[in-house]
Design a protein around this motif. Structure first.
Motif, short mmCIF file in Angstrom:
data_model
loop_
_atom_site.label_atom_id
_atom_site.label_comp_id
_atom_site.label_asym_id
_atom_site.label_seq_id
_atom_site.Cartn_x
_atom_site.Cartn_y
_atom_site.Cartn_z
N HIS A 1 63.94 70.39 44.82
CA HIS A 1 63.98 71.45 43.81
C HIS A 1 64.83 72.63 44.29
CE1 HIS A 1 60.01 69.77 41.98
NE2 HIS A 1 61.09 69.18 41.49
N ALA A 2 64.80 72.91 45.59
CA ALA A 2 65.66 73.97 46.13
C ALA A 2 67.13 73.57 46.02
CB ALA A 2 65.29 74.25 47.58
N LEU A 3 67.39 72.30 46.26
CA LEU A 3 68.77 71.80 46.15
C LEU A 3 69.27 71.91 44.71
CD1 LEU A 3 71.27 70.33 47.22
CD2 LEU A 3 70.05 68.18 46.91
N LEU A 4 68.46 71.47 43.74
CA LEU A 4 68.88 71.52 42.34
C LEU A 4 69.04 72.96 41.86
CD1 LEU A 4 66.64 68.68 40.81
CD2 LEU A 4 69.02 68.56 41.57
N ALA A 5 68.17 73.84 42.34
CA ALA A 5 68.28 75.26 41.96
C ALA A 5 69.54 75.89 42.53
CB ALA A 5 67.04 76.02 42.44
N GLY A 6 70.05 75.33 43.63
CA GLY A 6 71.25 75.87 44.25
C GLY A 6 72.53 75.24 43.76
N CYS A 7 72.46 74.51 42.64
CA CYS A 7 73.66 73.87 42.06
C CYS A 7 73.87 74.40 40.66
CB CYS A 7 73.50 72.36 42.05
SG CYS A 7 73.28 71.59 43.67
N PRO A 8 74.39 75.60 40.50
CA PRO A 8 74.52 76.20 39.17
C PRO A 8 75.55 75.52 38.28
CG PRO A 8 75.60 77.57 40.81
CD PRO A 8 74.87 76.50 41.57
N ALA A 9 76.44 74.69 38.86
CA ALA A 9 77.48 74.02 38.06
C ALA A 9 77.22 72.53 37.89
CB ALA A 9 78.84 74.23 38.71
N LEU A 10 76.07 72.04 38.33
CA LEU A 10 75.78 70.60 38.32
C LEU A 10 75.76 70.05 36.90
CD1 LEU A 10 75.09 68.30 40.32
CD2 LEU A 10 72.68 68.76 39.86
N GLU A 11 76.50 68.93 36.69
CA GLU A 11 76.58 68.30 35.38
C GLU A 11 75.98 66.90 35.36
OE1 GLU A 11 80.63 68.36 34.14
OE2 GLU A 11 80.74 70.56 34.01
N SER A 12 76.01 66.21 36.51
CA SER A 12 75.52 64.83 36.56
C SER A 12 74.61 64.66 37.77
CB SER A 12 76.71 63.85 36.66
OG SER A 12 76.26 62.52 36.83
N LEU A 13 73.41 64.08 37.54
CA LEU A 13 72.43 63.88 38.60
C LEU A 13 71.89 62.46 38.51
CD1 LEU A 13 70.53 64.95 40.86
CD2 LEU A 13 68.95 65.64 39.04
N LEU A 14 71.96 61.72 39.64
CA LEU A 14 71.41 60.38 39.72
C LEU A 14 70.42 60.32 40.88
CD1 LEU A 14 71.25 57.40 38.93
CD2 LEU A 14 73.25 56.97 40.39
N PRO B 1 77.61 75.84 45.18
CA PRO B 1 78.01 76.55 43.96
C PRO B 1 79.00 75.79 43.07
CG PRO B 1 79.06 77.52 45.90
CD PRO B 1 78.04 76.54 46.40
N LEU B 2 79.80 74.86 43.65
CA LEU B 2 80.81 74.16 42.86
C LEU B 2 80.41 72.72 42.54
CD1 LEU B 2 84.10 75.33 44.67
CD2 LEU B 2 82.93 76.37 42.72
N LEU B 3 79.30 72.24 43.06
CA LEU B 3 78.92 70.84 42.91
C LEU B 3 78.66 70.48 41.45
CD1 LEU B 3 78.42 68.39 44.79
CD2 LEU B 3 75.99 68.90 44.61
N LYS B 4 79.33 69.41 40.97
CA LYS B 4 79.17 68.96 39.60
C LYS B 4 78.48 67.60 39.50
CE LYS B 4 83.09 71.45 37.57
NZ LYS B 4 84.33 71.34 36.75
N GLN B 5 78.59 66.80 40.55
CA GLN B 5 78.01 65.45 40.50
C GLN B 5 77.26 65.17 41.80
OE1 GLN B 5 80.76 62.35 39.27
NE2 GLN B 5 79.69 60.83 40.49
N LEU B 6 75.98 64.79 41.69
CA LEU B 6 75.13 64.54 42.85
C LEU B 6 74.39 63.21 42.67
CD1 LEU B 6 73.78 65.43 45.52
CD2 LEU B 6 72.06 66.61 44.13
N THR B 7 74.47 62.36 43.71
CA THR B 7 73.77 61.07 43.72
C THR B 7 72.94 60.96 44.98
OG1 THR B 7 75.55 59.98 42.47
CG2 THR B 7 74.03 58.57 43.68
N LEU B 8 71.64 60.70 44.82
CA LEU B 8 70.73 60.48 45.93
C LEU B 8 70.08 59.12 45.72
CD1 LEU B 8 68.93 63.96 46.18
CD2 LEU B 8 70.98 63.20 47.40
N SER B 9 70.34 58.19 46.64
CA SER B 9 69.79 56.84 46.54
C SER B 9 69.07 56.47 47.83
CB SER B 9 70.91 55.82 46.28
OG SER B 9 71.61 56.12 45.10
N TYR B 10 67.83 56.02 47.70
CA TYR B 10 67.01 55.63 48.86
C TYR B 10 66.92 56.75 49.88
CZ TYR B 10 68.50 51.27 46.69
OH TYR B 10 68.79 50.29 45.78
N VAL B 11 66.93 57.97 49.40
CA VAL B 11 66.88 59.14 50.26
C VAL B 11 65.44 59.62 50.40
CG1 VAL B 11 67.50 61.59 50.38
CG2 VAL B 11 69.23 59.89 49.80
N THR B 12 65.07 60.04 51.59
CA THR B 12 63.77 60.67 51.81
C THR B 12 63.95 62.18 51.73
OG1 THR B 12 62.99 58.86 53.23
CG2 THR B 12 61.87 60.98 53.42
#
Length: 396
Positions: free
Chosen positions: A199-212, A181-192
């Motif tokens: 999509h479930a993860l992104l839907a569960g981040c209502p405060a997300l501002e930055s995605l890489l 609920p509080l996540l603002k910045q998420l980075t996933l690199s070389y992740v499986t």
């Protein structure tokens, strides 16, 4: 009776000034303020503050822990365990761990899981787990993300970064790992990660501002629906992080092939890194200001129903996108059609970064567009052409 001179009258004042200069005013600050200051220091520097005076000895141990092992990979495993045991309770400010510091131990996953469960990291706000991605090049499976221990930070994390690991499927965790609920910045690199889990993860981040999303596997289609996202970066690379010996194995990868910005009312920056072919569709992003770097031979850009196809020179892109002010393009053939259509499609464009090919086309339509350009409201003020040592005269 002695004579009081002017110099003697001045001496007490001078001493008072010198004493005032020597006063340690920082140590007079409340413990809470000192703890915040110490938590912003690199790990080693923060620990050394205990040597300043008796006033500082307890500050570091009670301050929010900032344990950045990635920033200082020379910290041995035993020191990490000792630091975590020294801090009896949280909150934790930042925990950044690089796989290399574990020394390739057999019990590395158990060690990492124990660290993440330490009371010193209670209430952690920033988490960075960087597994070594070199083993992926030899076909080895990615190391599993310690989901159970990471799960306990889901309600407090503001910044999260994961590298070269496998995300658990949404069904195996009951969806709990996918609510931040509080996540603002998420980075996933070389992740499986599977498409449903991402999509479930992104839907569960209502405060997300930055995605890489950089060279991830298992999710060929990324769909963005977010009321808060302001910046998105997506790249496939060339699959080099996963395989190095042939194209057959590369075809088995499920790298990002399609990016759909379905509804992102706050999105201002969309950055696409050079790599394999990708279709980009922007359905609704009314505040998009920065777009690129689009590669002519790799990317198909689509705004609603108007599309820029691979290999074209922008004459097929008929949509008008007034919000974009900064655009970056690569491997574009220079011609009048390209220039005029860019101005038509992005009428408010102010800055253009462009890498052109060596092929210089004759501007046969120059006379046709000479009068037209005078009627256009051109706001472009800066054009950046990167220097290339192998450029030939006339290619700029």
């Amino acid at each position: 009776m002695g004579v009081v001179t002017r110099a003697k009258k001045m001496m007490p004042l001078q001493l008072d000034e010198e004493e005032e200069v020597l006063v340690d005013r920082i140590s007079l600050l409340p413990d809470g303020v000192l703890e915040d200051i110490v938590s912003l220091l690199p790990t080693r520097d923060a620990a050394r503050t205990q040597l300043l005076s008796s006033r500082w000895r307890h500050i570091w141990r009670s301050a929010p822990l900032n344990l950045d092992v990635d920033g200082d990979p020379t910290i041995p495993v035993s020191d990490i365990s000792r630091i975590l045991s020294t801090h009896q309770h949280g909150p934790g400010r930042r925990f950044s761990i690089n796989y290399s510091c574990l020394g390739y131990y057999d019990d590395e996953e158990e060690t990492l899981d124990g660290w993440l469960r330490s009371p010193a990291l209670d209430g952690l706000r920033e988490l960075e787990i960087l597994f070594d991605d070199s083993h992926l090049r030899w076909g080895s499976p990615p190391r599993p993300l310690p989901a159970a221990s990471v799960l306990r930070f889901s309600s407090t994390l503001v910044v999260a970064s994961f590298n070269a690991c496998a995300f658990p499927d949404a069904t195996t965790t009951g969806g709990l790992l996918h609510y931040w609920p509080l996540l603002k910045q998420l980075t996933l690199s070389y992740v499986t990660v599977s498409e449903s889990s991402l999509h479930a993860l992104l839907a569960g981040c209502p405060a997300l501002e930055s995605l890489l999303l950089q060279e991830n596997n298992g999710c060929p289609r990324v769909r963005i629906v977010s009321p808060s996202l302001r910046s998105i970066g997506v790249g496939t690379g060339f699959g080099a992080a996963f395989f190095t010996w042939g194209d057959d194995e590369l075809e088995e990868l499920r790298l990002v092939q399609q990016l759909v910005i379905e509804d992102a009312p706050c999105l201002e920056k969309l950055v696409v890194f050079e790599g394999l072919e990708m279709d980009i569709s922007v359905v609704s992003a009314p505040r998009l200001k920065v777009l690129g770097e689009l590669v002519r031979v790799c990317h198909m850009l689509q705004f609603c129903t108007a599309a820029l196809h691979q290999g074209s020179t922008f004459e097929r892109l008929t949509a008008v996108v007034p919000s974009v002010k900064v655009l970056a393009l690569s491997y574009v053939k220079p011609c009048s059609d390209t220039a005029v259509n860019l101005i038509k499609c992005f009428p408010h464009l102010e800055k253009l970064y462009i890498k052109i090919t060596h092929v210089v086309q004759k501007n046969e339509s120059y006379d046709e567009y000479q009068q037209l350009t005078g009627t256009l409201d051109i706001r472009l003020r800066n054009i950046v052409l990167p220097y290339r040592e192998d450029s030939k005269p006339g290619c700029h």
